[in-house]
Design an enzyme around this catalytic site. Structure first.
Site, mmCIF file in Angstrom:
data_model
loop_
_atom_site.group_PDB
_atom_site.id
_atom_site.type_symbol
_atom_site.label_atom_id
_atom_site.label_comp_id
_atom_site.label_asym_id
_atom_site.label_seq_id
_atom_site.Cartn_x
_atom_site.Cartn_y
_atom_site.Cartn_z
ATOM 1 N N HIS A 105 -0.620 8.428 -0.238
ATOM 2 C CA HIS A 105 0.062 9.283 0.746
ATOM 3 C C HIS A 105 -0.684 9.273 2.077
ATOM 4 C CE1 HIS A 105 2.331 12.041 -2.372
ATOM 5 N NE2 HIS A 105 2.874 10.842 -2.245
ATOM 6 N N TYR A 115 6.477 17.739 2.242
ATOM 7 C CA TYR A 115 6.579 18.263 0.875
ATOM 8 C C TYR A 115 7.761 19.215 0.723
ATOM 9 C CZ TYR A 115 2.347 16.009 -0.667
ATOM 10 O OH TYR A 115 1.436 15.056 -1.028
ATOM 11 N N GLU A 157 -5.165 15.822 0.216
ATOM 12 C CA GLU A 157 -4.888 14.924 1.353
ATOM 13 C C GLU A 157 -5.567 15.430 2.630
ATOM 14 O OE1 GLU A 157 -0.578 14.473 1.029
ATOM 15 O OE2 GLU A 157 -0.903 13.688 -0.994
ATOM 16 N N GLY A 283 -4.697 -15.018 -8.277
ATOM 17 C CA GLY A 283 -3.893 -15.087 -7.061
ATOM 18 C C GLY A 283 -4.502 -14.288 -5.921
ATOM 19 N N VAL A 284 -3.605 -13.510 -5.245
ATOM 20 C CA VAL A 284 -4.077 -12.750 -4.083
ATOM 21 C C VAL A 284 -4.926 -11.537 -4.503
ATOM 22 C CG1 VAL A 284 -2.070 -11.206 -3.789
ATOM 23 C CG2 VAL A 284 -3.343 -12.014 -1.774
ATOM 24 N N GLY A 285 -5.062 -11.322 -5.787
ATOM 25 C CA GLY A 285 -6.007 -10.341 -6.321
ATOM 26 C C GLY A 285 -7.441 -10.654 -5.936
ATOM 27 N N THR A 287 -8.503 -10.542 -3.001
ATOM 28 C CA THR A 287 -8.883 -9.864 -1.751
ATOM 29 C C THR A 287 -9.973 -8.789 -1.916
ATOM 30 O OG1 THR A 287 -6.888 -8.476 -1.902
ATOM 31 C CG2 THR A 287 -6.751 -10.415 -0.480
ATOM 32 N N GLY A 386 0.749 -2.256 -6.092
ATOM 33 C CA GLY A 386 2.088 -1.672 -6.162
ATOM 34 C C GLY A 386 1.918 -0.266 -6.698
ATOM 35 N N PRO A 387 3.010 0.422 -7.041
ATOM 36 C CA PRO A 387 2.862 1.762 -7.607
ATOM 37 C C PRO A 387 2.038 1.723 -8.900
ATOM 38 C CG PRO A 387 5.105 1.401 -6.854
ATOM 39 C CD PRO A 387 4.409 0.060 -6.807
#
Ligand SMILES: Cc1cc2nc3c(=O)[nH]c(=O)nc-3n(C[C@H](O)[C@H](O)[C@H](O)COP(=O)(O)OP(=O)(O)OC[C@H]3O[C@@H](n4cnc5c(N)ncnc54)[C@H](O)[C@@H]3O)c2cc1C
Ligand code: HEM
Length: 393
Positions: A105, A115, A157, A283-285, A287, A386-387
């Site tokens: 968030h 919210y 947050e 792969g791009v993992g 980074t 991703g989520p």
């Protein structure tokens, strides 16, 4: 509701505590078994309802996580609602999940006022899907519970926003950065260097965190990208892989020096533990592993990477140049490896001493973490592009 941790984000100033003993906690607990089987229906009703009622909220959400099958963001919210309802007596079980949500968030720039939008639309969806089962008392109980959860997240947050703004080179909100360089690091991967337009720096963050890009482009929604450089530089780097049909990665691959993008300060919970580390990526993992190798090379004992072929392997040179041991597996030549065989063949000597840090596509994460657990690894950390909460625990 007096004595409860919160009733409304705007009404209450009491601190976040456990919900045990609150009337709304008892209602939520009692009705959780009826709501749980309907939660996907509720979430499927909620997002279109909110998007149509509030374009401001819609502007945060990546359509791919909503409409591409499986709809990962909807699954993540459904899991979060069920986990919350069933753990309402002891929210300490949810600490890790709440941290993940709050960091995401913050990268997106979610504010307390948003919210109220979520609360209102979620309550309408619960009422719509559950129908007569939602008596005034049940409706009030769930409403209070959602507001209490929102209060917890808002407080977390606020703390994270303040921490990130207070770091060296930190800032609040979205700040303009200029593309200062582009470097192809693999067939489909380009590393971009961004420097703040206001010239501020150096920039501190925790290695493993992501920056969030807000393109100045009609119809674009924010995306997260792991920071690939070490902290303390006057720039931030990230390495997007070109995704077919991908809105933001395509735009980034077309960027030239001087182009300007909006960037949120780094957030994220994936980080080294301070103990000896083994990095496993596909792969791009690669980074976050590049960032760990740049930031704390002394902690890294071994690097395992899987890719299609040598040309597709991002940061291969950086991995080879480290003093850690390496094992690279290329599937075009060697086929898809068995996770258990990789653990047995390459990682076994590190099981007792090291923590394991994994990043790559979901099947890689699932197979490798299962094989590592089965072999007795004591601490396994996953970075999900991703989520992260889309899979139930
Ligand atoms: C913490 C974190 C760190 C990350 N770090 C990196 C990183 O270092 N490098 C990196 O490359 N990525 C990283 N990602 C992933 C990144 O955020 C993006 O998800 C990725 O770049 C794809 O974005 P895109 O805009 O190019 O594609 P999107 O526009 O999101 O599309 C993704 C796919 O969905 C399809 N799609 C889009 N809309 C729809 C629709 N309506 N219906 C059906 N299908 C649709 C597209 O065709 C495409 O195949 C990270 C993600 C997270 C959460
Ligand atoms: C009580 C309220 C809320 C709950 C329980 C909640 C829950 C979640 C969860 C579980 C995730 C997925 C995290 C992950 O798996 O990585 C998420 C992501 C997200 N949330 Fe929230 N959230 C809430 C409020 C909000 C608000 C107010 C907004 C802004 C309008 C918002 C916008 C988003 C967005 C945009 C994402 C990322 C989605 C994507 O990947 O496209 N959320 N939230």
């Amino acid at each position: 509701m007096s004595g409860c941790p919160s009733t409304a984000i705007v009404k209450s100033t009491s601190p976040a505590v456990t919900m045990s003993g609150c009337p709304f906690a008892a209602i939520v607990k009692a009705t959780a078994p009826a709501v749980a089987p309907k939660v996907r229906e509720i979430v499927d009703d909620f997002y279109p309802r909110m998007f149509s009622n509030s374009p401001e909220a819609k502007a945060f959400f990546n359509p791919a996580n909503q409409f591409k099958e499986p709809p990962l963001q909807r699954m993540a919210l459904a899991n979060a609602v069920v986990a919350y309802a069933t753990s309402i007596d002891d929210l300490s079980k949810l600490t890790g999940a709440l941290e993940i949500i709050a960091h995401k968030h913050c990268g997106l720039g979610v504010k307390p006022r948003h919210y109220s939008i979520v609360h209102q639309n979620l309550m309408e969806s619960i009422g719509h899907v559950m129908g007569d089962a939602v008596t005034p008392e049940v409706g009030e109980g769930w409403s209070e519970a959602v507001l209490a959860l929102a209060k917890n997240l808002c407080e977390l947050e606020a703390k994270l926003y303040a921490e990130s703004a207070g770091r060296r080179g930190g800032w609040k909100g979205v700040k303009d950065f200029r593309v200062a360089g582009t470097r192809r690091v693999a067939t489909d991967c380009v590393e971009l260097t961004f420097k703040p337009v206001d010239g501020a720096g150096p920039i501190d963050f925790t290695p493993g965190q992501f920056l969030t890009l807000h393109l100045h482009k009609q119809g674009s929604t924010p995306r997260h990208y792991t920071v690939t450089n070490a902290p303390g530089k006057d720039y931030l780097q990230c390495c997007p892989k070109l995704v077919e049909g991908g809105f933001v990665s395509s735009a980034l691959h077309g960027m030239k020096e001087g182009d300007v993008v909006g960037v949120s300060a780094p957030f994220g919970t994936f980080k080294l533990s301070g103990r000896p580390a083994v990095l496993c990526s596909a792969g791009v993992g690669a980074t976050p592993m590049k960032c760990f190798l740049d930031s704390a090379p002394e902690q890294v004992k071994f690097v395992l990477h899987i890719d299609r072929d040598e040309a597709a392997h991002p940061f291969r040179k950086e991995m080879e140049a480290s003093s850690a041991g390496t094992h690279f597996h290329y599937t075009d030549a060697g086929g898809r490896p068995e996770a258990a065989a990789l653990v047995e063949g390459a990682l076994k000597p590190y099981l007792a001493e090291c923590d394991f840090f994994l990043c790559g596509p979901p099947p890689f994460l699932a197979d490798m973490s299962a094989a590592l657990k089965a072999a007795g690894a004591r601490s396994i950390h996953l970075d999900v592009f991703g989520p992260a909460l889309a899979q139930p625990n």
